[in-house]
Design a protein around this motif. Structure first.
Motif, PDB file in Angstrom:
ATOM      1  N   LEU A 164     -46.853   3.192 -21.187  1.00  0.00           N
ATOM      2  CA  LEU A 164     -45.749   3.042 -20.332  1.00  0.00           C
ATOM      3  C   LEU A 164     -45.816   2.039 -19.281  1.00  0.00           C
ATOM      4  N   ASN A 193     -48.193   7.697 -23.763  1.00  0.00           N
ATOM      5  CA  ASN A 193     -47.237   8.688 -24.403  1.00  0.00           C
ATOM      6  C   ASN A 193     -47.666   8.780 -25.337  1.00  0.00           C
ATOM      7  N   VAL A 205     -43.564  10.310 -13.097  1.00  0.00           N
ATOM      8  CA  VAL A 205     -44.423  11.437 -14.400  1.00  0.00           C
ATOM      9  C   VAL A 205     -44.702  12.559 -13.774  1.00  0.00           C
ATOM     10  N   PHE A 255     -38.809   8.456 -23.476  1.00  0.00           N
ATOM     11  CA  PHE A 255     -39.161   7.420 -22.391  1.00  0.00           C
ATOM     12  C   PHE A 255     -37.713   7.222 -21.666  1.00  0.00           C
ATOM     13  N   LYS A 292     -46.528  17.367 -16.740  1.00  0.00           N
ATOM     14  CA  LYS A 292     -46.410  15.884 -18.244  1.00  0.00           C
ATOM     15  C   LYS A 292     -47.897  15.520 -18.281  1.00  0.00           C
ATOM     16  N   GLU A 312     -47.493  13.426 -22.534  1.00  0.00           N
ATOM     17  CA  GLU A 312     -47.086  13.950 -23.160  1.00  0.00           C
ATOM     18  C   GLU A 312     -45.601  14.016 -22.173  1.00  0.00           C
ATOM     19  N   LEU A 313     -44.709  12.735 -23.190  1.00  0.00           N
ATOM     20  CA  LEU A 313     -42.902  12.761 -22.980  1.00  0.00           C
ATOM     21  C   LEU A 313     -42.283  12.928 -24.392  1.00  0.00           C
TER      22      LEU A 313
END
Length: 87
Positions: free
Chosen positions: A21, A14, A58, A78, A62, A74-75
């Motif tokens: 992740l 991330n 995801v 979480f 993203k 790119e989050l």
């Protein structure tokens, strides 16, 4: 050209917080176009009565970069991810 098995060996990182992740477990693919819509990541392991966490979806939007050793996403956090499966 890349194989799906190649993707499953890459770390998913991330960009927002640098967190690793989890591994790619599956993909959502649009059958009419053949395009990838999302990666499904194996959720974090849990201990005790429940042996595994829930899977994380995801969305393709993203995913920012697929590299040789890692996939960068790119989050925001979480906790804002969509979950699939699990209790």
């Amino acid at each position: 050209m890349m194989k799906v098995t190649d993707l499953t060996r890459r770390d998913i990182i991330n960009l927002t917080d640098g967190a690793k992740l989890g591994a790619i477990k599956d993909m959502h693919i649009d059958p009419s176009t053949g395009t990838i819509k999302a990666f499904v990541l194996q959720g974090p392991k849990k201990y005790g009565v429940l042996s595994a966490g829930r899977d994380v979806v995801v969305p393709w939007e993203k995913i920012k970069k697929i590299g040789v050793d890692a996939v960068l996403v790119e989050l925001d956090t979480f906790h804002n991810l969509n979950y699939q499966g699990g209790p």
